[in-house]
Design a protein around this motif. Structure first.
Motif, short mmCIF file in Angstrom:
data_model
loop_
_atom_site.label_atom_id
_atom_site.label_comp_id
_atom_site.label_asym_id
_atom_site.label_seq_id
_atom_site.Cartn_x
_atom_site.Cartn_y
_atom_site.Cartn_z
N TYR A 103 3.95 -6.68 -8.03
CA TYR A 103 3.62 -5.52 -7.22
C TYR A 103 2.13 -5.42 -6.90
O TYR A 103 1.72 -4.54 -6.14
CB TYR A 103 4.10 -4.24 -7.91
CG TYR A 103 5.60 -4.12 -7.93
CD1 TYR A 103 6.32 -3.93 -6.75
CD2 TYR A 103 6.31 -4.24 -9.12
CE1 TYR A 103 7.70 -3.84 -6.76
CE2 TYR A 103 7.70 -4.15 -9.14
CZ TYR A 103 8.39 -3.95 -7.95
OH TYR A 103 9.75 -3.86 -7.96
N LEU A 104 1.30 -6.26 -7.49
CA LEU A 104 -0.09 -6.28 -7.09
C LEU A 104 -0.14 -6.65 -5.60
O LEU A 104 0.54 -7.59 -5.19
CB LEU A 104 -0.86 -7.29 -7.92
CG LEU A 104 -2.35 -7.03 -8.07
CD1 LEU A 104 -2.60 -5.85 -9.00
CD2 LEU A 104 -3.08 -8.25 -8.57
N CYS A 158 -0.32 -4.43 -11.25
CA CYS A 158 -1.26 -4.72 -12.33
C CYS A 158 -1.33 -6.20 -12.65
O CYS A 158 -0.49 -7.00 -12.20
CB CYS A 158 -0.89 -3.94 -13.59
SG CYS A 158 0.79 -4.21 -14.17
N TYR A 159 -2.34 -6.56 -13.42
CA TYR A 159 -2.48 -7.90 -13.98
C TYR A 159 -1.97 -7.91 -15.41
O TYR A 159 -1.74 -6.86 -16.03
CB TYR A 159 -3.95 -8.32 -13.99
CG TYR A 159 -4.54 -8.67 -12.64
CD1 TYR A 159 -4.41 -9.94 -12.12
CD2 TYR A 159 -5.24 -7.72 -11.91
CE1 TYR A 159 -4.98 -10.28 -10.89
CE2 TYR A 159 -5.81 -8.04 -10.69
CZ TYR A 159 -5.68 -9.32 -10.18
OH TYR A 159 -6.23 -9.64 -8.97
N SER A 160 -1.84 -9.12 -15.95
CA SER A 160 -1.52 -9.26 -17.36
C SER A 160 -2.76 -8.98 -18.20
O SER A 160 -3.86 -8.80 -17.69
CB SER A 160 -1.03 -10.68 -17.64
OG SER A 160 -2.11 -11.60 -17.48
N VAL A 171 -6.32 -2.77 -11.31
CA VAL A 171 -5.62 -2.13 -10.20
C VAL A 171 -6.64 -1.56 -9.22
O VAL A 171 -6.48 -1.63 -8.01
CB VAL A 171 -4.67 -1.03 -10.71
CG1 VAL A 171 -4.05 -0.28 -9.56
CG2 VAL A 171 -3.59 -1.64 -11.58
N GLY A 172 -7.72 -0.99 -9.73
CA GLY A 172 -8.74 -0.46 -8.85
C GLY A 172 -9.35 -1.52 -7.97
O GLY A 172 -9.58 -1.32 -6.79
N LEU A 173 -9.59 -2.69 -8.54
CA LEU A 173 -10.12 -3.79 -7.75
C LEU A 173 -9.16 -4.20 -6.66
O LEU A 173 -9.53 -4.49 -5.54
CB LEU A 173 -10.43 -4.98 -8.66
CG LEU A 173 -11.66 -4.84 -9.56
CD1 LEU A 173 -11.68 -5.98 -10.57
CD2 LEU A 173 -12.93 -4.83 -8.75
N ALA A 174 -7.87 -4.22 -7.02
CA ALA A 174 -6.87 -4.61 -6.03
C ALA A 174 -6.82 -3.63 -4.89
O ALA A 174 -6.63 -3.99 -3.73
CB ALA A 174 -5.50 -4.72 -6.70
N ALA A 175 -6.98 -2.36 -5.20
CA ALA A 175 -6.86 -1.34 -4.16
C ALA A 175 -8.08 -1.26 -3.28
O ALA A 175 -7.98 -0.89 -2.13
CB ALA A 175 -6.62 0.03 -4.82
N CYS A 176 -9.24 -1.64 -3.81
CA CYS A 176 -10.48 -1.44 -3.06
C CYS A 176 -11.03 -2.70 -2.45
O CYS A 176 -12.15 -2.71 -1.96
CB CYS A 176 -11.53 -0.81 -3.98
SG CYS A 176 -11.05 0.84 -4.52
N GLY A 177 -10.31 -3.79 -2.51
CA GLY A 177 -10.78 -5.01 -1.90
C GLY A 177 -11.61 -5.82 -2.86
O GLY A 177 -11.83 -5.45 -4.01
N SER A 178 -12.09 -6.94 -2.40
CA SER A 178 -12.80 -7.88 -3.25
C SER A 178 -14.20 -7.41 -3.57
O SER A 178 -14.93 -6.96 -2.72
CB SER A 178 -12.86 -9.25 -2.56
OG SER A 178 -13.75 -10.10 -3.23
N SER A 179 -14.56 -7.54 -4.85
CA SER A 179 -15.95 -7.36 -5.23
C SER A 179 -16.43 -8.67 -5.83
O SER A 179 -17.08 -8.73 -6.85
CB SER A 179 -16.08 -6.22 -6.25
OG SER A 179 -15.26 -6.47 -7.37
N SER A 180 -16.07 -9.75 -5.17
CA SER A 180 -16.26 -11.08 -5.71
C SER A 180 -17.71 -11.50 -5.67
O SER A 180 -18.53 -10.98 -4.94
CB SER A 180 -15.42 -12.09 -4.92
OG SER A 180 -15.79 -12.03 -3.56
N SER A 181 -18.01 -12.51 -6.50
CA SER A 181 -19.31 -13.14 -6.47
C SER A 181 -19.12 -14.63 -6.38
O SER A 181 -18.03 -15.14 -6.55
CB SER A 181 -20.09 -12.78 -7.75
OG SER A 181 -19.40 -13.24 -8.88
N CYS A 228 4.48 -2.57 -15.75
CA CYS A 228 4.20 -3.76 -14.95
C CYS A 228 5.45 -4.60 -14.71
O CYS A 228 5.48 -5.41 -13.77
CB CYS A 228 3.15 -4.63 -15.63
SG CYS A 228 1.51 -3.86 -15.71
N THR A 229 6.46 -4.46 -15.54
CA THR A 229 7.69 -5.24 -15.38
C THR A 229 8.89 -4.35 -15.10
O THR A 229 10.03 -4.82 -15.15
CB THR A 229 7.96 -6.09 -16.63
OG1 THR A 229 8.08 -5.23 -17.77
CG2 THR A 229 6.84 -7.08 -16.87
N ASP A 230 8.65 -3.08 -14.78
CA ASP A 230 9.74 -2.13 -14.55
C ASP A 230 9.92 -1.89 -13.06
O ASP A 230 9.13 -1.18 -12.43
CB ASP A 230 9.42 -0.81 -15.27
CG ASP A 230 10.57 0.19 -15.20
OD1 ASP A 230 11.56 -0.07 -14.50
OD2 ASP A 230 10.45 1.25 -15.85
#
Length: 427
Positions: free
Chosen positions: A195-196, A233-235, A3-13, A224-226
């Motif tokens: 909801y992600l 969130c992710y699975s 969830v933190g990654l989703a909120a703060c943008g990509s930290s991709s490589s 996550c399913t409510d």
């Protein structure tokens, strides 16, 4: 962590996806105030509204690939620093007037507040409306960055541009099913719940149904399913043996931020993946990440969604300031449109028609206009006429093959079609 990654943008490589057609334009002029931010999503939003930051964390093409065309002139402050968030010396050297910080730590706000005006960037995830429904994540986040720097009107203009695109895409894709798979290794993946932010954009705005695992136990948290208590969130990490559960999907997006390109090749070659109907039909898009849900990132996401469904998009500027967006499915010979007159003008009647391939087709006898369904209305409200129609194969093929020679007529004027979506960047 997800969830933190989703909120703060990509930290991709790894490799960077190409900038989308809808996000390519000259960078806007530098603002009169100097702004700093610690988050790629407000960096995206500020660029879009013509308030390009003077400096930002992760302001490079590797961490923010969708923003690669706009990063010139933004000083990269490097990665996030534990405790203070910013490298304080580098931040001070930037001399920002306003510092947008995505955190509630009073110590951080007080520290950076000694350098410039500190603004706490609020990211409700997802935002909950007074009636208990979940609102638009990316629209709320856009205004959270734009409003404190006096760019509210520009933010609404950005939203109106995306609304126009959504009107046509929703007509084409509403009711379709889609999943986002986050590859974690050569043989495992995560699934995004609806909801992600990267999924909620196409669920809420395009009417697409997000894939949901059968058991709530497969997700990180029970919420996550409510739907009564939405959680983004992710699975949990899933093995490839679970892939047959995705057999009923219309399309799939794959996110590769956590793995190498070689791992991606192995992942995609797995027979369980290859034999998914959506993959066999080519209804698949792959990108480093979709987590940057600023307006430029949302445009990139919608590009990839349209690609996955084999939908071609076009936009047009019409006489007297009207605008249009077209979504075309050449395989189904279907066209969906969204048309808007210039803001503040009366709602003109008349038909909507298109000329291509030597023939003219009337898409609608009489255009009817309604306000955009959005959390943030422009003033005066932007109004749209939307719809879909079956067209002859010859016309559909002509639109795709030679859009510049096609003419769309509506709201008192006509215009040539341009491939892709209109830029969301103002200024």
């Amino acid at each position: 962590m997800a969830v933190g990654l989703a909120a703060c943008g990509s930290s991709s490589s790894g490799g960077s996806p190409a900038a989308s057609a809808s996000s390519t334009s000259a960078s806007p002029a530098a603002p009169t105030q100097r702004i700093a931010t610690d988050n790629s999503i407000p960096m995206d939003a500020l660029i879009a509204v013509g308030q390009k930051p003077a400096c930002a964390l992760n302001a490079d093409a590797k961490d923010s690939p969708e923003l690669a065309d706009y990063l010139d002139g933004i000083t990269n402050l490097g990665p996030r620093v534990n405790g203070t968030v910013f490298n304080i010396d580098a931040l001070a050297k930037c001399r920002p007037d306003v510092i947008i910080v995505s955190g509630k730590d009073p110590g951080v706000l007080n520290t950076v507040g000694k350098i410039g005006k500190a603004v706490n960037y609020v990211q409700p995830n997802p935002p909950i409306n007074p009636d208990g429904s979940a609102g638009s994540t990316w629209r709320n986040w856009l205004h959270a960055a734009a409003d404190p720097v006096g760019a509210t009107a520009q933010a609404n203009t950005v939203i109106a541009t995306v609304d126009l695109r959504e009107g046509a895409l929703k007509g084409m894709l509403q009711g379709k099913t889609l999943a986002v798979l986050d590859a974690r290794s050569t043989s495992s993946y995560l699934v995004a719940n609806k909801y992600l932010p990267l999924a909620w954009a196409y669920v809420r705005d395009l009417g697409i149904k997000n894939f949901q695992l059968a058991s709530p136990d497969d997700y990180e948290e029970a919420g996550c399913t409510d739907d009564k208590k939405p959680e983004a969130c992710y699975s949990k990490e899933l093995s490839m043996e679970t892939l047959p559960a995705l057999s009923g999907l219309d399309a799939i997006l794959v996110q590769t931020r956590a793995v190498t390109s070689a791992d991606v090749d192995v992942f995609k070659a797995n027979p369980l993946f290859v034999n998914l109907p959506a993959v066999k039909s080519g209804h698949l898009s792959v990108a480093t990440a979709y987590t940057n849900t600023g307006p430029i990132g949302i445009s990139f996401l919608f590009d990839k969604v349209a690609d996955a469904f084999h939908v071609k998009e076009f936009h047009a500027t019409l006489k007297d300031g009207g605008r249009a967006h077209l979504a075309v499915d050449p395989a189904a010979n279907k066209v969906c449109w969204s048309v808007s007159p210039a803001p503040g003008t009366s709602k003109p009647g008349g038909s909507i028609k298109i000329a291509a391939g030597g023939s003219t087709v009337k898409l609608a006898d009489k255009a009817t206009f309604t306000p955009a369904e959005t959390d943030y209305q422009t003033s005066p409200p932007t109004v749209f006429s939307t719809g879909c129609a079956a067209v002859a194969p010859k016309l559909a093929q002509a639109l795709v093959a030679s859009p510049a020679s096609a003419k769309l007529t509506a709201v008192g004027g006509s215009g040539s079609l341009v491939p892709g979506a209109a830029s969301v960047v103002v200024g």
